[in-house]
Design an enzyme around this catalytic site. Structure first.
Site, PDB file in Angstrom:
ATOM      1  N   GLY A 105     -63.000  32.223 -37.059  1.00 10.91           N
ATOM      2  CA  GLY A 105     -61.849  33.036 -37.466  1.00 10.91           C
ATOM      3  C   GLY A 105     -62.146  34.524 -37.393  1.00 10.91           C
ATOM      4  CG  ASN A 126     -60.755  37.065 -28.068  1.00 12.44           C
ATOM      5  OD1 ASN A 126     -60.155  36.245 -27.372  1.00 12.44           O
ATOM      6  ND2 ASN A 126     -61.366  36.734 -29.189  1.00 12.44           N
ATOM      7  CB  CYS A 172     -59.387  33.971 -30.845  1.00 14.11           C
ATOM      8  SG  CYS A 172     -60.284  33.055 -32.116  1.00 14.11           S
ATOM      9  N   GLY A 212     -69.946  24.991 -24.974  1.00  7.28           N
ATOM     10  CA  GLY A 212     -71.178  24.295 -24.600  1.00  7.28           C
ATOM     11  C   GLY A 212     -71.018  23.492 -23.316  1.00  7.28           C
ATOM     12  N   GLY A 233     -68.865  29.468 -19.959  1.00  3.51           N
ATOM     13  CA  GLY A 233     -68.438  28.159 -20.450  1.00  3.51           C
ATOM     14  C   GLY A 233     -69.520  27.146 -20.132  1.00  3.51           C
TER      15      GLY A 233
HETATM   16  C1  LIG Z   1     -69.484  30.622 -32.900  1.00  9.46           C
HETATM   17  C2  LIG Z   1     -68.671  31.232 -31.803  1.00  9.46           C
HETATM   18  C3  LIG Z   1     -67.998  32.444 -32.035  1.00  9.46           C
HETATM   19  C4  LIG Z   1     -67.224  33.032 -31.019  1.00  9.46           C
HETATM   20  N1  LIG Z   1     -66.605  34.221 -31.247  1.00  9.46           N
HETATM   21  C5  LIG Z   1     -65.924  34.839 -30.242  1.00  9.46           C
HETATM   22  C6  LIG Z   1     -65.348  36.136 -30.410  1.00  9.46           C
HETATM   23  O1  LIG Z   1     -65.503  36.801 -31.459  1.00  9.46           O
HETATM   24  N2  LIG Z   1     -64.642  36.668 -29.366  1.00  9.46           N
HETATM   25  C7  LIG Z   1     -64.489  36.004 -28.176  1.00  9.46           C
HETATM   26  O2  LIG Z   1     -63.841  36.533 -27.261  1.00  9.46           O
HETATM   27  N3  LIG Z   1     -65.051  34.793 -27.971  1.00  9.46           N
HETATM   28  C8  LIG Z   1     -65.760  34.188 -28.966  1.00  9.46           C
HETATM   29  N4  LIG Z   1     -66.355  32.967 -28.741  1.00  9.46           N
HETATM   30  C9  LIG Z   1     -66.240  32.328 -27.411  1.00  9.46           C
HETATM   31  C10 LIG Z   1     -67.475  32.586 -26.538  1.00  9.46           C
HETATM   32  O3  LIG Z   1     -67.648  33.973 -26.301  1.00  9.46           O
HETATM   33  C11 LIG Z   1     -67.379  31.842 -25.182  1.00  9.46           C
HETATM   34  O4  LIG Z   1     -66.187  32.240 -24.530  1.00  9.46           O
HETATM   35  C12 LIG Z   1     -67.344  30.328 -25.340  1.00  9.46           C
HETATM   36  O5  LIG Z   1     -68.195  29.907 -26.386  1.00  9.46           O
HETATM   37  C13 LIG Z   1     -67.731  29.594 -24.043  1.00  9.46           C
HETATM   38  O6  LIG Z   1     -69.064  29.863 -23.640  1.00  9.46           O
HETATM   39  P1  LIG Z   1     -70.319  28.910 -24.023  1.00  9.46           P
HETATM   40  O7  LIG Z   1     -69.920  27.515 -23.674  1.00  9.46           O
HETATM   41  O8  LIG Z   1     -71.475  29.452 -23.231  1.00  9.46           O
HETATM   42  O9  LIG Z   1     -70.526  29.068 -25.496  1.00  9.46           O
HETATM   43  C14 LIG Z   1     -67.120  32.374 -29.758  1.00  9.46           C
HETATM   44  C15 LIG Z   1     -67.803  31.159 -29.531  1.00  9.46           C
HETATM   45  C16 LIG Z   1     -68.573  30.593 -30.522  1.00  9.46           C
HETATM   46  C17 LIG Z   1     -69.318  29.306 -30.233  1.00  9.46           C
END
Ligand SMILES: Cc1cc2nc3c(=O)[nH]c(=O)nc-3n(C[C@H](O)[C@H](O)[C@H](O)COP(=O)(O)O)c2cc1C
Length: 303
Positions: free
Chosen positions: A71, A126, A129, A217, A243
């Site tokens: 959040g 962003n 979200c 993940g 991603g």
């Molecule tokens: C715990 C957590 C917090 C995140 N917070 C944000 C955020 O503040 N702003 C945003 O644009 N994306 C946020 N994301 C999304 C990540 O930046 C990314 O787009 C997404 O996790 C996919 O990449 P990954 O599979 O390598 O984690 C968050 C993801 C996670 C897991």
């Protein structure tokens, strides 16, 4: 090989950067590696006022990934500028600030505040979200709303590069990508998390207090790769892919479908030093595969 990449005029030593929200404000990772070795540091989403985020529990593990509903907890833009930014090596490694707001006007206000900060190289807007009620993904699901945010941010961002971060929770991502490109985005990043949920049969409750969360993940990598490919085929501006990336092979896959650079998120939860070791792994893999220019390799997928 020289791992340099250029994104909309921004020079990076290599194409690997942190994904917002998974790397704190960068400083938390100093014990695990040298921040200056990264292509760029992308920090947690910042809003005008500090936010405490959603109630706990807000993280759940799933096979091949995780669900989160943080959040957008953050310390607010002013405290970031005062307390965190001066401690980052921004003069040697570009710092990209991820923005969260509840209206187009508020996004523009954030852009204006950050436009005069020499330590900030780019703004990542962003509009994607899935875990907040207001100002989250609805901007990223409607091409008109997305374009309005980008136009207002672009007008106030001065010389800063404007990156727009897209949501995968849409029917046709190409439509949103073209809308933000026409509205003045310098670059697109994708994907944010996929909306999902987990439940506990014993307690009969959702695993997250928010019920829904964002899936990230390795589980989301094939979806991310497809969407990055689609967006790269639809726009002329550079694209940053993310991603489920956790290895150098994953990095090259995203570049093969057209990404200029990548962000790594969830992989740092299992191994906090992963971003740093990835840079060396990428150097070795490019040598092994005989890739001697990213310019030539990028988007060279054969069909
Ligand atoms: C715990 C957590 C917090 C995140 N917070 C944000 C955020 O503040 N702003 C945003 O644009 N994306 C946020 N994301 C999304 C990540 O930046 C990314 O787009 C997404 O996790 C996919 O990449 P990954 O599979 O390598 O984690 C968050 C993801 C996670 C897991």
């Amino acid at each position: 090989m020289n791992l340099n990449v250029n994104i909309a005029g921004l020079e990076l030593k290599n194409p690997i950067m942190s994904a917002s929200g998974t790397f704190g404000y960068g400083l938390e990772f100093i014990p695990y590696g040298n921040l200056e070795d990264l292509g760029a540091i992308v920090v947690k989403g910042l809003s005008i006022k500090p936010r405490s985020g959603n109630p706990m529990p807000r993280i759940a593990e799933t096979p091949c990934g995780m669900l989160n509903a943080i959040g957008l907890q953050n310390i607010g833009v002013e405290r970031f500028i005062q307390d965190k930014l001066p401690l980052l090596p921004w003069d040697r490694t570009p710092v990209i600030v991820n923005l969260y707001a509840q209206s187009a006007g508020e996004f523009a206000q954030l852009a204006e505040i950050l436009s005069s900060e020499p330590g900030v190289a780019a703004l990542e807007v962003n509009i994607s979200c899935p875990n907040v009620k207001e100002g989250g993904v609805q901007f990223g699901q409607d091409p008109l709303a997305a374009a309005e945010v980008v136009r207002k941010v672009r007008a106030k961002a001065g010389k800063k590069i404007v990156i727009v971060k897209l949501s995968p929770n849409v029917t046709d991502i190409k439509v949103i990508a073209r809308a933000v490109e026409s509205a003045g985005a310098d670059c697109i990043s994708l994907i944010n998390t996929l909306s999902g949920m987990a439940v506990d049969v014993r307690t009969r409750k959702p695993c997250l207090a928010n019920v829904f969360g964002g899936l990230s993940g390795p589980a989301i990598k094939p979806v991310a790769l497809r969407m990055v490919y689609e967006v790269c085929s639809s726009v002329r501006i550079p694209v940053i892919g993310m991603g489920g990336i956790s290895s150098a092979l994953d990095v090259l896959e995203f570049m093969l479908v057209g990404a200029c650079a990548v962000q790594v998120g969830t992989a740092t939860f299992t191994r906090p030093d992963r971003l740093f070791s990835l840079v060396n792994e990428l150097r070795e893999l490019t040598r092994e595969l005989g890739i001697d220019s990213f310019e030539e390799f990028r988007g060279s997928l054969k069909k």
